[in-house]
Design a protein around this motif. Sequence first.
Motif, PDB file in Angstrom:
ATOM      1  N   ASP A 295      58.210  43.084  52.349  1.00 48.81           N
ATOM      2  CA  ASP A 295      57.583  41.948  51.655  1.00 48.81           C
ATOM      3  C   ASP A 295      56.071  41.939  51.857  1.00 48.81           C
ATOM      4  OD1 ASP A 295      59.979  41.075  50.673  1.00 48.81           O
ATOM      5  OD2 ASP A 295      60.274  39.514  52.192  1.00 48.81           O
ATOM      6  N   THR A 296      55.626  42.144  53.102  1.00 47.13           N
ATOM      7  CA  THR A 296      54.185  42.155  53.371  1.00 47.13           C
ATOM      8  C   THR A 296      53.501  43.285  52.621  1.00 47.13           C
ATOM      9  OG1 THR A 296      54.489  41.189  55.575  1.00 47.13           O
ATOM     10  CG2 THR A 296      52.428  42.356  55.169  1.00 47.13           C
ATOM     11  N   LEU A 297      54.099  44.459  52.650  1.00 47.03           N
ATOM     12  CA  LEU A 297      53.515  45.604  51.955  1.00 47.03           C
ATOM     13  C   LEU A 297      53.416  45.336  50.454  1.00 47.03           C
ATOM     14  CD1 LEU A 297      52.442  48.491  52.235  1.00 47.03           C
ATOM     15  CD2 LEU A 297      54.789  49.306  51.905  1.00 47.03           C
ATOM     16  N   GLN A 298      54.451  44.749  49.873  1.00 49.19           N
ATOM     17  CA  GLN A 298      54.440  44.467  48.447  1.00 49.19           C
ATOM     18  C   GLN A 298      53.400  43.412  48.093  1.00 49.19           C
ATOM     19  OE1 GLN A 298      56.403  46.048  45.824  1.00 49.19           O
ATOM     20  NE2 GLN A 298      54.576  45.120  44.932  1.00 49.19           N
ATOM     21  N   HIS A 299      53.245  42.397  48.944  1.00 50.03           N
ATOM     22  CA  HIS A 299      52.236  41.362  48.696  1.00 50.03           C
ATOM     23  C   HIS A 299      50.824  41.945  48.730  1.00 50.03           C
ATOM     24  CE1 HIS A 299      55.222  38.011  49.936  1.00 50.03           C
ATOM     25  NE2 HIS A 299      55.042  37.995  48.638  1.00 50.03           N
ATOM     26  N   ILE A 300      50.588  42.856  49.681  1.00 47.72           N
ATOM     27  CA  ILE A 300      49.276  43.507  49.741  1.00 47.72           C
ATOM     28  C   ILE A 300      49.034  44.300  48.461  1.00 47.72           C
ATOM     29  CG2 ILE A 300      47.890  45.244  50.947  1.00 47.72           C
ATOM     30  CD1 ILE A 300      49.473  44.482  53.494  1.00 47.72           C
ATOM     31  N   ALA A 301      50.050  45.017  48.029  1.00 47.27           N
ATOM     32  CA  ALA A 301      49.931  45.801  46.791  1.00 47.27           C
ATOM     33  C   ALA A 301      49.641  44.901  45.596  1.00 47.27           C
ATOM     34  CB  ALA A 301      51.219  46.590  46.558  1.00 47.27           C
ATOM     35  N   ASN A 302      50.274  43.731  45.561  1.00 44.20           N
ATOM     36  CA  ASN A 302      50.031  42.792  44.462  1.00 44.20           C
ATOM     37  C   ASN A 302      48.583  42.313  44.453  1.00 44.20           C
ATOM     38  OD1 ASN A 302      52.707  43.043  43.771  1.00 44.20           O
ATOM     39  ND2 ASN A 302      53.347  41.127  44.725  1.00 44.20           N
ATOM     40  N   PHE A 303      48.051  42.030  45.646  1.00 45.32           N
ATOM     41  CA  PHE A 303      46.649  41.609  45.733  1.00 45.32           C
ATOM     42  C   PHE A 303      45.729  42.735  45.278  1.00 45.32           C
ATOM     43  CE2 PHE A 303      48.060  38.218  48.691  1.00 45.32           C
ATOM     44  CZ  PHE A 303      47.347  37.170  48.172  1.00 45.32           C
ATOM     45  N   GLN A 304      46.026  43.960  45.713  1.00 43.95           N
ATOM     46  CA  GLN A 304      45.182  45.097  45.345  1.00 43.95           C
ATOM     47  C   GLN A 304      45.180  45.337  43.840  1.00 43.95           C
ATOM     48  OE1 GLN A 304      43.248  45.440  48.126  1.00 43.95           O
ATOM     49  NE2 GLN A 304      43.297  47.632  47.766  1.00 43.95           N
ATOM     50  N   SER A 305      46.334  45.221  43.219  1.00 44.28           N
ATOM     51  CA  SER A 305      46.425  45.488  41.784  1.00 44.28           C
ATOM     52  C   SER A 305      45.805  44.384  40.935  1.00 44.28           C
ATOM     53  CB  SER A 305      47.893  45.671  41.382  1.00 44.28           C
ATOM     54  OG  SER A 305      48.631  44.486  41.628  1.00 44.28           O
ATOM     55  N   SER A 306      45.524  43.221  41.565  1.00 39.98           N
ATOM     56  CA  SER A 306      44.904  42.130  40.811  1.00 39.98           C
ATOM     57  C   SER A 306      43.430  42.390  40.528  1.00 39.98           C
ATOM     58  CB  SER A 306      45.049  40.809  41.582  1.00 39.98           C
ATOM     59  OG  SER A 306      44.275  40.833  42.767  1.00 39.98           O
ATOM     60  N   ALA A 307      42.851  43.363  41.239  1.00 40.63           N
ATOM     61  CA  ALA A 307      41.431  43.737  41.051  1.00 40.63           C
ATOM     62  C   ALA A 307      40.500  42.548  41.240  1.00 40.63           C
ATOM     63  CB  ALA A 307      41.223  44.352  39.663  1.00 40.63           C
ATOM     64  N   PHE A 308      40.890  41.674  42.153  1.00 40.17           N
ATOM     65  CA  PHE A 308      40.032  40.534  42.474  1.00 40.17           C
ATOM     66  C   PHE A 308      38.740  41.041  43.112  1.00 40.17           C
ATOM     67  CE2 PHE A 308      39.121  36.769  45.301  1.00 40.17           C
ATOM     68  CZ  PHE A 308      38.792  35.906  44.261  1.00 40.17           C
ATOM     69  N   GLU A 309      37.626  40.415  42.811  1.00 41.01           N
ATOM     70  CA  GLU A 309      36.331  40.971  43.198  1.00 41.01           C
ATOM     71  C   GLU A 309      36.135  41.074  44.713  1.00 41.01           C
ATOM     72  OE1 GLU A 309      32.876  38.520  42.485  1.00 41.01           O
ATOM     73  OE2 GLU A 309      34.127  36.768  42.124  1.00 41.01           O
TER      74      GLU A 309
ATOM     75  N   THR B 272      49.571  39.850  60.217  1.00 42.83           N
ATOM     76  CA  THR B 272      48.382  39.345  59.540  1.00 42.83           C
ATOM     77  C   THR B 272      48.781  38.962  58.121  1.00 42.83           C
ATOM     78  OG1 THR B 272      47.023  40.914  60.804  1.00 42.83           O
ATOM     79  CG2 THR B 272      45.979  39.820  58.929  1.00 42.83           C
ATOM     80  N   ARG B 273      48.294  37.831  57.645  1.00 40.95           N
ATOM     81  CA  ARG B 273      48.629  37.398  56.282  1.00 40.95           C
ATOM     82  C   ARG B 273      48.196  38.470  55.278  1.00 40.95           C
ATOM     83  NH1 ARG B 273      49.633  31.764  56.125  1.00 40.95           N
ATOM     84  NH2 ARG B 273      48.967  30.665  58.020  1.00 40.95           N
ATOM     85  N   PRO B 274      49.035  38.733  54.272  1.00 36.37           N
ATOM     86  CA  PRO B 274      48.693  39.763  53.285  1.00 36.37           C
ATOM     87  C   PRO B 274      47.343  39.527  52.609  1.00 36.37           C
ATOM     88  CG  PRO B 274      50.984  39.130  53.051  1.00 36.37           C
ATOM     89  CD  PRO B 274      50.387  38.185  54.045  1.00 36.37           C
ATOM     90  N   GLU B 275      47.009  38.267  52.300  1.00 40.38           N
ATOM     91  CA  GLU B 275      45.734  37.989  51.643  1.00 40.38           C
ATOM     92  C   GLU B 275      44.551  38.286  52.567  1.00 40.38           C
ATOM     93  OE1 GLU B 275      47.528  33.864  52.722  1.00 40.38           O
ATOM     94  OE2 GLU B 275      48.215  35.887  52.192  1.00 40.38           O
ATOM     95  N   THR B 276      44.758  38.092  53.874  1.00 38.12           N
ATOM     96  CA  THR B 276      43.699  38.426  54.834  1.00 38.12           C
ATOM     97  C   THR B 276      43.488  39.932  54.884  1.00 38.12           C
ATOM     98  OG1 THR B 276      44.260  36.484  56.179  1.00 38.12           O
ATOM     99  CG2 THR B 276      42.966  38.215  57.242  1.00 38.12           C
ATOM    100  N   ILE B 277      44.582  40.676  54.902  1.00 39.70           N
ATOM    101  CA  ILE B 277      44.484  42.139  54.908  1.00 39.70           C
ATOM    102  C   ILE B 277      43.783  42.631  53.643  1.00 39.70           C
ATOM    103  CG2 ILE B 277      45.812  44.284  54.833  1.00 39.70           C
ATOM    104  CD1 ILE B 277      47.983  42.867  56.478  1.00 39.70           C
ATOM    105  N   ALA B 278      44.195  42.099  52.493  1.00 37.01           N
ATOM    106  CA  ALA B 278      43.658  42.569  51.218  1.00 37.01           C
ATOM    107  C   ALA B 278      42.168  42.272  51.065  1.00 37.01           C
ATOM    108  CB  ALA B 278      44.437  41.932  50.071  1.00 37.01           C
ATOM    109  N   GLN B 279      41.691  41.211  51.727  1.00 35.70           N
ATOM    110  CA  GLN B 279      40.296  40.811  51.561  1.00 35.70           C
ATOM    111  C   GLN B 279      39.418  41.171  52.761  1.00 35.70           C
ATOM    112  OE1 GLN B 279      39.795  36.758  49.762  1.00 35.70           O
ATOM    113  NE2 GLN B 279      42.030  36.709  49.783  1.00 35.70           N
ATOM    114  N   SER B 280      39.984  41.855  53.747  1.00 31.17           N
ATOM    115  CA  SER B 280      39.217  42.160  54.952  1.00 31.17           C
ATOM    116  C   SER B 280      38.041  43.087  54.646  1.00 31.17           C
ATOM    117  CB  SER B 280      40.124  42.825  55.991  1.00 31.17           C
ATOM    118  OG  SER B 280      39.362  43.287  57.091  1.00 31.17           O
TER     119      SER B 280
END
Length: 399
Positions: free
Chosen positions: A129-143, A108-116
């Motif tokens: 790489d996938t785990l790190q990308h998810i972590a990057n999305f999470q730390s961005s505190a996007f609404e 599953t795309r990291p951005e899809t996981i982070a926004q599910s």
Amino acid sequence: MKDFLKRLAKRRFPYEPLITVRISRERLIHNLHQYMTIAPEGRVAPVLKSNAYGHGLIEVARIIEADRNSDGRARRNHIPFLVIDSFFEAVALRAARVKMPLLIIGYTRPETIAQSRLRDVSFTITSIDTLQHIANFQSSAFEFMAPYISIHLKIDTGMHRQGILPSELPQVADILDRNPTIMLKGICSHFADADNSDPSFTESQMHVWNKIVRELHEQYASLEHIHISNTDGHRYVSESHANLSRLGLGLYGLSDGTSFSPPLDIKPVLSMETIITGVKKIGRDDAVGYGITFKAEKDMTIATIPVGYYEGIDRRLSNTGSVQVGSEQMPCKIVGRVSMNITVIDVSHMPDIKIGTPVTVISTTQHDANSIVNMAQKIGTIPYELAVHIPGQLKRIID
């Protein structure tokens, strides 16, 4: 209102499908319970990926959910979640009001996981790489970020197809320690050769797996689900550290239980039915079908059925496969090449054949020539290749 609209549509557009796929509720649950008797702690996660191996994603999920809810907390614990392949399948199940917990085992795309925003859905992570990308999305505190993410970590124990290598686990620990909203709920791996009578490769995987399980189980208190065994891997449940197993082939009766001791009583779940749509007589030396691959050696009666390689009769069954016709289930050989939506069969031995006569394309009797297992064996492939090619739009009836 919804039922009213269905009845209205049926009156306006009367239609009875020419092809019906039947799914046996009793056999499906029977197979599930058979494997529960040998699964770790009696816990089994049914695998419903690829439209439930062609059996129908929604239909099979509803059968299992009803069974899971039929016996209170004990049964729910023994069927902890359903395994699916994609986020799309998760959305489809939630849209169908299936509420069981889900594990998406495919990428599953990291951005899809982070926004599910889907509830009770876990994601399988197969790379750093996938785990790190998810972590990057999470730390961005996007609404639109999910408040927390539930993951199962897939470990490469020797198959070398997917998974995080054992040497990469310290990096995983570092990422998880710095990102508490990513919750490690499970770890998993996959046997590459569990159906082989030689257990040596599987034993080498178990050695790697058992060592990792001991280390991670001590490190992560949130680790609830530990699984490596697939259907054939159930032979090794006593030797591998796990508290549940995944069940695909065996659930649908696409492999028998004779490799277990004592043998399991496993039953095929799916059948396909249609009707004769045409009958004609041909003479000696008349050809049938594309490529003129069949010529009659004598006068014959042939018939057509509205099923071809699009509907699930593999093209490799041309001139070698068979179906069953009529209430006596007489075997009738396929003659000529299987076409996209039409197959021709020899009905010379059936003088009373007519349009509308019922035909069993796929049988649930294991020894029949047109069972999925025997068709696959005849053409040198695996049963689930045939099963997953049965189109999703064909009508499924739960018996």
